[in-house]
Motif scaffolding. Sequence first.
Motif, PDB file in Angstrom:
ATOM      1  N   ARG A   1      -7.643 -13.881 116.630  1.00  8.34           N
ATOM      2  CA  ARG A   1      -9.364 -13.322 117.181  1.00  8.34           C
ATOM      3  C   ARG A   1      -8.715 -12.450 118.519  1.00  8.34           C
ATOM      4  O   ARG A   1      -8.352 -12.600 118.657  1.00  8.34           O
ATOM      5  CB  ARG A   1     -10.365 -15.022 117.931  1.00  8.34           C
ATOM      6  N   SER A   2      -9.571 -11.419 118.357  1.00  7.10           N
ATOM      7  CA  SER A   2      -9.728 -10.598 119.214  1.00  7.10           C
ATOM      8  C   SER A   2     -10.870 -10.077 119.460  1.00  7.10           C
ATOM      9  O   SER A   2     -12.541 -10.443 118.847  1.00  7.10           O
ATOM     10  CB  SER A   2      -8.926  -9.129 118.631  1.00  7.10           C
TER      11      SER A   2
ATOM     12  N   ILE B   1       1.398 -16.337 125.095  1.00  4.59           N
ATOM     13  CA  ILE B   1       0.876 -14.979 124.297  1.00  4.59           C
ATOM     14  C   ILE B   1       0.045 -15.318 122.903  1.00  4.59           C
ATOM     15  O   ILE B   1      -0.128 -14.044 122.476  1.00  4.59           O
ATOM     16  CB  ILE B   1       2.561 -14.141 124.114  1.00  4.59           C
ATOM     17  N   TYR B   2      -0.231 -16.300 122.742  1.00  4.89           N
ATOM     18  CA  TYR B   2      -0.895 -16.479 121.714  1.00  4.89           C
ATOM     19  C   TYR B   2      -2.048 -16.687 121.865  1.00  4.89           C
ATOM     20  O   TYR B   2      -2.798 -16.827 120.872  1.00  4.89           O
ATOM     21  CB  TYR B   2       0.075 -18.017 121.386  1.00  4.89           C
ATOM     22  N   LYS B   3      -2.619 -17.283 123.304  1.00  7.62           N
ATOM     23  CA  LYS B   3      -3.348 -17.271 123.559  1.00  7.62           C
ATOM     24  C   LYS B   3      -4.885 -17.199 123.684  1.00  7.62           C
ATOM     25  O   LYS B   3      -6.035 -16.788 124.320  1.00  7.62           O
ATOM     26  CB  LYS B   3      -3.690 -19.134 123.946  1.00  7.62           C
ATOM     27  N   ASP B   4      -4.059 -15.920 125.257  1.00  8.75           N
ATOM     28  CA  ASP B   4      -4.561 -15.136 126.489  1.00  8.75           C
ATOM     29  C   ASP B   4      -4.944 -13.945 126.099  1.00  8.75           C
ATOM     30  O   ASP B   4      -5.469 -13.129 126.894  1.00  8.75           O
ATOM     31  CB  ASP B   4      -3.492 -15.616 127.703  1.00  8.75           C
ATOM     32  N   GLY B   5      -5.207 -13.193 124.893  1.00 10.08           N
ATOM     33  CA  GLY B   5      -5.420 -12.065 124.795  1.00 10.08           C
ATOM     34  C   GLY B   5      -4.721 -10.938 125.436  1.00 10.08           C
ATOM     35  O   GLY B   5      -6.065  -9.918 125.640  1.00 10.08           O
ATOM     36  N   LEU B   6      -4.047 -10.683 125.650  1.00 10.75           N
ATOM     37  CA  LEU B   6      -2.883 -10.003 126.023  1.00 10.75           C
ATOM     38  C   LEU B   6      -3.613  -8.382 125.471  1.00 10.75           C
ATOM     39  O   LEU B   6      -2.901  -8.651 124.497  1.00 10.75           O
ATOM     40  CB  LEU B   6      -1.822 -10.736 126.437  1.00 10.75           C
TER      41      LEU B   6
END
Length: 558
Positions: free
Chosen positions: A79-80, A304-309
């Motif tokens: 998701r973006s 890095i998989y969930k925080d939307g960096l």
Amino acid sequence: MATNKKTNTVHDFKYYNKKFWKFFFYGMGAIVLFFLFASWGLFGSMPSFEDLENPDSNLATEIISADGVVIGKYFQTNRSQLKYSDLPKNLVDALVATEDERFYEHSGIDGRGTLRAIVSLGTNGGASTLTQQLAKQLFHGEGSKFLPFRIVQKAKEWIIAIRLERQYTKNEILAMYCNVYDFGNSAVGVSSAAQTYFSKTPKELTVDESAILVGMFKNSSLYNPIRNPEGVKNRRNVVLGQMEKSNMITNDQKEKLKKLPLNLHFKLESHREGTATYFREYLRDYMKKWAETNKKPDGSDYDIYKDGLKIYTTIDSRMQLHAEKAVTEHMANLQEQFFIESKTNKNAPFVGISEKETNRILRQAMKASNRWTVMEAMEKSEDEIIESFNKETKMTVFTWKGERDTLMTPMDSIRYYKHFLQSGLMAMEPQTGNIKAWVGGINYKYFQYDHVAQGARQVGSTFKPFVYATAIEQLNMSPCDSIIDSPFTIPVGRHHVTETWTPRNSNNTYLGMVTLKKALASSINTVSAKLIDKVGPEAVIKLTHKLGVKTEIPAQPS
């Protein structure tokens, strides 16, 4: 004898009027209390102000190239996040016309739609507004089938919808709704869906493509373009009809668009496929280490998989595509020739090695395989495991013409993959050290070994700048200083040399007096040998490590 008489009481209009209003006010009071209890969380927890302000959206981390292109993602849920300004007008129009035509008029609950749904008992469609659907997506998911629980969930949904309307603008609600919907095939949100189904950014979507995505909002599992193209086409046409009904497109436009095919460009986003796969895997390990030493403002760890960096890199997506194309074309041609030459080699793909050495290589490959690991974990004996490598099984193998389903033994597949020639390419900008392209191999899905990050090669003349840099630093020389290009020998015992070393120039000619600049540009071997003799191998190694090279280097002048 007594006589019992039945007395019929006749009530006047005032009596019934009083009863009606009493029932009405009690009923309304009960409904108000029901909603109050729901809002207070007596029927289950409700989202707090902070929850509404920061809904858990589980965003993918995006890897962005130097020219602004998203070249990959790290995610558990693909998701973006999009802003309203990132959404195309045709998609917004299609969504409002199809899902909630009075979206801009209500405050979270559509009274007219609700009354219609109650009167028709839901046979003419539900009355959920886009805000209610967002509330459901964010905070409680799919409703219960048990009627009492469903009524409670619906009440909570209404309350959350009203709170969302107070907290956000209409445009923000639309953007949030487009960001959280699951379109299937690991695509969550319009941004991922546009990339997965059409290989486009949302802004590039045409009217008919937007209508396809909006049609999927009804049920992305049923209206899946890959599994049900005919159903998706019919649903798209319904959306176009709603757009025409709401005067967002003309009848002529609708009829033309309905005749178009789906025009899908389906590309499943995967960690193992796409652009710059080897670089992305190297970057993943780098970011994991970065996350260990860099914390969020509140002290918690980054994920890095969930925080939307958003990770901005020096890779140029255009150069990367050219590099990958060059490697693919060149290696495919070389491979074809290698296969032809291997037909006469009984021990293909191995050349010039004994049967014992061949067996050692194959056994090593067997032990490194996933099959060996799994069977060993199942406590199978070594003989059983080896025997399984000689049984034919169905598998999909890599070819330069695309994946191919075939039947072969695992041992044959090892030999088959050993045939493939490998390559690595890395392009760096000399002025800055910025890496512009990174191709670690021929196909990351099948060959994970990264020939850029992991591959070790004979450095040859590329090491000479370290020698010159040491001479400039240690001897205070400048590029304009001169040195004689002539035959030169380092005797046994000097700088740990075990045999007399006399380097020669590639063309066996000597230029006499030359500047350091000229010697390095011409890659003159004798000058490099004279410089390393003056400063010593240890000084060169020390500077090389200081400049970032981590490889162990032997203290030898050659």
